[in-house]
Design a protein around this motif. Structure first.
Motif, PDB file in Angstrom:
ATOM      1  N   ALA A  92       0.840  -1.194   0.000  1.00  0.00           N
ATOM      2  CA  ALA A  92       0.000   0.000   0.000  1.00  0.00           C
ATOM      3  C   ALA A  92       0.877   1.247   0.000  1.00  0.00           C
ATOM      4  CB  ALA A  92      -0.894   0.008   1.241  1.00  0.00           C
ATOM      5  N   PHE A  93       0.294   2.372  -0.354  1.00  0.00           N
ATOM      6  CA  PHE A  93       0.950   3.657  -0.151  1.00  0.00           C
ATOM      7  C   PHE A  93       0.529   4.181   1.217  1.00  0.00           C
ATOM      8  CE2 PHE A  93       1.078   3.129  -4.702  1.00  0.00           C
ATOM      9  CZ  PHE A  93       2.343   3.605  -5.029  1.00  0.00           C
ATOM     10  N   LEU A  94       1.368   5.060   1.766  1.00  0.00           N
ATOM     11  CA  LEU A  94       1.190   5.497   3.142  1.00  0.00           C
ATOM     12  C   LEU A  94       1.361   7.006   3.229  1.00  0.00           C
ATOM     13  CD1 LEU A  94       0.878   4.464   6.108  1.00  0.00           C
ATOM     14  CD2 LEU A  94       3.350   4.124   6.144  1.00  0.00           C
ATOM     15  N   TYR A  95       0.466   7.660   3.967  1.00  0.00           N
ATOM     16  CA  TYR A  95       0.583   9.089   4.241  1.00  0.00           C
ATOM     17  C   TYR A  95       0.505   9.288   5.742  1.00  0.00           C
ATOM     18  CZ  TYR A  95      -0.786  13.985   4.806  1.00  0.00           C
ATOM     19  OH  TYR A  95      -0.858  15.297   5.214  1.00  0.00           O
ATOM     20  N   GLY A  96       1.497   9.978   6.308  1.00  0.00           N
ATOM     21  CA  GLY A  96       1.504  10.246   7.738  1.00  0.00           C
ATOM     22  C   GLY A  96       1.849  11.688   8.021  1.00  0.00           C
ATOM     23  N   HIS A  97       1.198  12.266   9.026  1.00  0.00           N
ATOM     24  CA  HIS A  97       1.352  13.682   9.345  1.00  0.00           C
ATOM     25  C   HIS A  97       1.723  13.843  10.808  1.00  0.00           C
ATOM     26  CE1 HIS A  97      -0.739  17.937   9.117  1.00  0.00           C
ATOM     27  NE2 HIS A  97       0.415  17.977   9.762  1.00  0.00           N
ATOM     28  N   SER A  98       2.783  14.597  11.083  1.00  0.00           N
ATOM     29  CA  SER A  98       3.221  14.953  12.435  1.00  0.00           C
ATOM     30  C   SER A  98       3.515  13.677  13.249  1.00  0.00           C
ATOM     31  CB  SER A  98       2.186  15.852  13.104  1.00  0.00           C
ATOM     32  OG  SER A  98       2.750  16.519  14.204  1.00  0.00           O
ATOM     33  N   SER A  99       2.880  13.478  14.405  1.00  0.00           N
ATOM     34  CA  SER A  99       3.144  12.232  15.135  1.00  0.00           C
ATOM     35  C   SER A  99       2.693  11.030  14.320  1.00  0.00           C
ATOM     36  CB  SER A  99       2.462  12.242  16.505  1.00  0.00           C
ATOM     37  OG  SER A  99       1.056  12.286  16.382  1.00  0.00           O
ATOM     38  N   GLY A 100       1.652  11.220  13.503  1.00  0.00           N
ATOM     39  CA  GLY A 100       1.248  10.143  12.587  1.00  0.00           C
ATOM     40  C   GLY A 100       2.315   9.857  11.560  1.00  0.00           C
ATOM     41  N   GLY A 101       3.114  10.878  11.219  1.00  0.00           N
ATOM     42  CA  GLY A 101       4.242  10.664  10.328  1.00  0.00           C
ATOM     43  C   GLY A 101       5.307   9.792  10.959  1.00  0.00           C
ATOM     44  N   VAL A 102       5.497   9.932  12.270  1.00  0.00           N
ATOM     45  CA  VAL A 102       6.457   9.079  12.974  1.00  0.00           C
ATOM     46  C   VAL A 102       5.950   7.641  13.012  1.00  0.00           C
ATOM     47  CG1 VAL A 102       7.650   8.659  15.155  1.00  0.00           C
ATOM     48  CG2 VAL A 102       7.307  11.007  14.347  1.00  0.00           C
ATOM     49  N   ILE A 103       4.666   7.460  13.288  1.00  0.00           N
ATOM     50  CA  ILE A 103       4.092   6.109  13.264  1.00  0.00           C
ATOM     51  C   ILE A 103       4.263   5.494  11.873  1.00  0.00           C
ATOM     52  CG2 ILE A 103       1.981   4.761  13.551  1.00  0.00           C
ATOM     53  CD1 ILE A 103       3.187   5.886  16.166  1.00  0.00           C
ATOM     54  N   ALA A 104       4.073   6.304  10.838  1.00  0.00           N
ATOM     55  CA  ALA A 104       4.254   5.816   9.469  1.00  0.00           C
ATOM     56  C   ALA A 104       5.709   5.416   9.234  1.00  0.00           C
ATOM     57  CB  ALA A 104       3.820   6.887   8.471  1.00  0.00           C
ATOM     58  N   GLU A 195       4.734  12.272  24.745  1.00  0.00           N
ATOM     59  CA  GLU A 195       5.613  11.430  25.548  1.00  0.00           C
ATOM     60  C   GLU A 195       6.047  10.192  24.771  1.00  0.00           C
ATOM     61  OE1 GLU A 195       5.954  10.279  30.170  1.00  0.00           O
ATOM     62  OE2 GLU A 195       4.013   9.776  29.257  1.00  0.00           O
ATOM     63  N   ALA A 196       5.124   9.622  23.986  1.00  0.00           N
ATOM     64  CA  ALA A 196       5.457   8.434  23.191  1.00  0.00           C
ATOM     65  C   ALA A 196       6.520   8.752  22.147  1.00  0.00           C
ATOM     66  CB  ALA A 196       4.199   7.880  22.519  1.00  0.00           C
ATOM     67  N   MET A 197       6.430   9.946  21.538  1.00  0.00           N
ATOM     68  CA  MET A 197       7.438  10.337  20.551  1.00  0.00           C
ATOM     69  C   MET A 197       8.812  10.460  21.211  1.00  0.00           C
ATOM     70  SD  MET A 197       5.772  10.545  17.666  1.00  0.00           S
ATOM     71  CE  MET A 197       4.841   9.131  18.323  1.00  0.00           C
ATOM     72  N   ASN A 198       8.857  11.069  22.387  1.00  0.00           N
ATOM     73  CA  ASN A 198      10.131  11.220  23.088  1.00  0.00           C
ATOM     74  C   ASN A 198      10.681   9.885  23.573  1.00  0.00           C
ATOM     75  OD1 ASN A 198      10.512  13.986  22.756  1.00  0.00           O
ATOM     76  ND2 ASN A 198       9.284  14.506  24.560  1.00  0.00           N
ATOM     77  N   GLU A 199       9.784   8.970  23.948  1.00  0.00           N
ATOM     78  CA  GLU A 199      10.244   7.652  24.385  1.00  0.00           C
ATOM     79  C   GLU A 199      10.879   6.862  23.239  1.00  0.00           C
ATOM     80  OE1 GLU A 199       6.810   5.876  26.133  1.00  0.00           O
ATOM     81  OE2 GLU A 199       7.139   6.806  28.103  1.00  0.00           O
ATOM     82  N   LEU A 200      10.416   7.094  22.017  1.00  0.00           N
ATOM     83  CA  LEU A 200      11.047   6.442  20.870  1.00  0.00           C
ATOM     84  C   LEU A 200      12.496   6.881  20.720  1.00  0.00           C
ATOM     85  CD1 LEU A 200       8.365   6.532  18.017  1.00  0.00           C
ATOM     86  CD2 LEU A 200       9.425   4.489  18.985  1.00  0.00           C
TER      87      LEU A 200
END
Length: 275
Positions: A92-104, A195-200
């Protein structure tokens, strides 16, 4: 074009939900903080003319899920994206934005073969010090405001110190958001998201192994640190391309959805190798 809800199961058995519309190549959309899948409605409607668009209802922002074991992890959200990709048909193609971009990005790193390519819009990726500066300080202050019954104040702290908005703009955004009952309930989860972004932590080495095309998207009116994060990613991603939208900022998906949709469509056209 009709919109339905597509469901599948994540690795831990939790149901994964996405708004489903359109036909064509599959495009998975992972929205930013405070998004339960509805923020990208206008963008998805434009893209659904050519794609089957699946807007993930991010687990972190689903109020129907119990959180007895505490906030979900970034890894669980990544599992949700991968489960959705498998169920919808890979790659699939994927689009992620901001914290969603990190998840992507994390999903791409975990299973690059699941995806044909990705557009990542100003991801909230840690590329040096923690987001917002001193580790834990922003989270603690925002949570203290929320505990005192001032969720709008908590969001303003996040907007000013982590996102980098001017003080007046952060204050206005927090005050407005805090007046809307549904959004008030999402604000604590936005702080969990930070917090989840910083924990990564710094994950550039992992992202350097992403062997699919990635378009890094940003606006020239966004806070400077977001461009610096894109710089760091552009340096390590082996198949990265960069597009900077003039006179646009971190909310371009809302303010200029046609422009963002056109960029995504052009990227897919340039990378789709299907017969």
């Amino acid at each position: 074009m009709p919109t339905t809800v597509f469901t599948t199961a994540s690795a831990d058995g939790t149901d994964v939900r996405a708004y489903d519309e359109g036909q064509g190549p599959v495009l998975l959309v992972v929205g930013p903080g405070m998004d339960d899948g509805t923020r990208t409605k206008k963008l998805a409607a434009l893209l659904a003319r050519r794609f089957r668009v699946l807007r993930l209802q991010r687990r972190r922002y689903r109020l129907d899920l119990k959180t007895g074991d505490g906030p979900c992890s970034a890894a669980q959200e990544v599992d949700d994206v991968l489960a959705l990709a498998r169920a919808a048909g890979e790659p699939a193609f994927l689009y992620g934005h901001s914290s969603g971009g990190v998840i992507a990005l994390e999903a791409l790193a975990a299973s690059p073969s699941s995806f044909a390519g990705a557009v990542i819009f100003e991801p909230a990726a840690v590329t040096g010090p923690p987001l917002g500066g001193e580790e834990g300080a922003v989270v603690s202050r925002a949570r203290a405001a929320i505990a005192a019954g001032r969720p709008g104040r908590g969001l303003s702290i996040f907007m000013r110190e982590a996102v980098g908005l001017p003080s007046w703009q952060a204050t206005a955004a927090g005050a407005f958001t805090g007046l809307v009952p549904r959004y008030r309930r999402l604000i604590p989860r936005q702080i969990d998201d930070l917090e989840a972004m910083n924990e990564l932590g710094v994950r550039l080495d992992a992202y350097a192994r992403i062997d699919v095309p990635v378009l890094l998207l940003g606006g020239d009116r966004s806070p400077a640190h977001l461009a610096e994060r894109l710089d760091a990613l552009e340096h390590v991603l082996p198949h990265a391309h960069r597009v900077v939208m003039p006179d646009r900022d971190h909310g371009a998906d809302l303010k200029a959805p046609r422009q963002v949709a056109h960029i995504i469509e052009t990227f897919v056209d340039s990378t789709d190798t299907r017969p």
